[in-house]
Scaffold this motif. Sequence first.
Motif, short mmCIF file in Angstrom:
data_model
loop_
_atom_site.label_atom_id
_atom_site.label_comp_id
_atom_site.label_asym_id
_atom_site.label_seq_id
_atom_site.Cartn_x
_atom_site.Cartn_y
_atom_site.Cartn_z
N ASN A 13 0.99 -1.15 -0.07
CA ASN A 13 -0.03 -0.07 -0.11
C ASN A 13 0.85 1.03 0.10
OD1 ASN A 13 -2.53 1.48 0.16
ND2 ASN A 13 -2.13 1.75 2.19
N ILE A 41 -1.33 -0.96 -4.31
CA ILE A 41 -2.55 -0.28 -4.02
C ILE A 41 -2.22 1.08 -3.59
CG2 ILE A 41 -4.11 -2.48 -3.58
CD1 ILE A 41 -3.98 -2.03 -0.56
N THR A 69 -10.83 1.04 -6.38
CA THR A 69 -11.71 0.90 -4.95
C THR A 69 -11.26 -0.44 -4.55
OG1 THR A 69 -13.60 -0.19 -6.10
CG2 THR A 69 -13.62 2.10 -6.18
N THR A 70 -11.60 -0.48 -3.11
CA THR A 70 -11.52 -1.85 -2.19
C THR A 70 -12.21 -3.04 -3.08
OG1 THR A 70 -11.33 -0.63 -0.35
CG2 THR A 70 -11.74 -2.97 -0.22
N GLU A 71 -13.54 -2.84 -3.50
CA GLU A 71 -14.06 -3.83 -4.01
C GLU A 71 -13.53 -4.34 -5.44
OE1 GLU A 71 -15.68 -0.88 -3.10
OE2 GLU A 71 -16.42 -1.77 -1.24
N ALA A 95 -5.67 3.09 1.63
CA ALA A 95 -6.20 2.01 1.04
C ALA A 95 -6.04 0.60 1.55
CB ALA A 95 -5.69 1.94 -0.27
N PRO A 98 -9.19 -0.51 4.71
CA PRO A 98 -10.40 -1.25 4.07
C PRO A 98 -10.38 -2.53 3.15
CG PRO A 98 -10.05 1.04 2.86
CD PRO A 98 -8.97 0.82 4.07
N PHE A 99 -9.00 -2.51 2.79
CA PHE A 99 -8.59 -3.72 1.97
C PHE A 99 -8.59 -4.95 2.90
CE2 PHE A 99 -5.09 -6.64 0.53
CZ PHE A 99 -5.63 -7.20 -0.68
N ALA A 102 -12.10 -6.00 4.19
CA ALA A 102 -12.46 -6.86 2.87
C ALA A 102 -12.14 -8.15 2.71
CB ALA A 102 -12.72 -5.92 1.72
#
Length: 121
Positions: A13, A41, A69-71, A95, A98-99, A102
């Motif tokens: 990241n 990321i 995005t994370t998704e 980033a 949230p990664f 998820a």
Amino acid sequence: MGYPTDESIVVMNCRADRVDRTEQFAIDVLPYISCKTLVLIGETVTPVIDSYKAGNIRTDMLLNFEKYTTEEIIQEIKPYTINSVIYGIGNFHGAAEPFVNALQNIQVKEEPFVDQIAANQ
């Protein structure tokens, strides 16, 4: 520890306000880490890409998900996560947080155990 390491994934990241840290990882860390897939990321990943293009970072595959995005990142890396371990490096904030959250929700499926001896009798 018994984790599979042949198919390792390193997720780095990067942050726009920590470019000096990204440069340090590109020079002092990533060239010494063996991984099958390197995933970038966050923001300002150029120092890592430049080091990779210069031949300093050895990986079978570099995936650049800068500003995804994370998704989107989760969907893109799912095919690479089978029989692999994921190592996170770099900054946690931005980033990565949230990664990681998820990633914890991905269902891990194990190969079904089949007793070949019993199946053949």
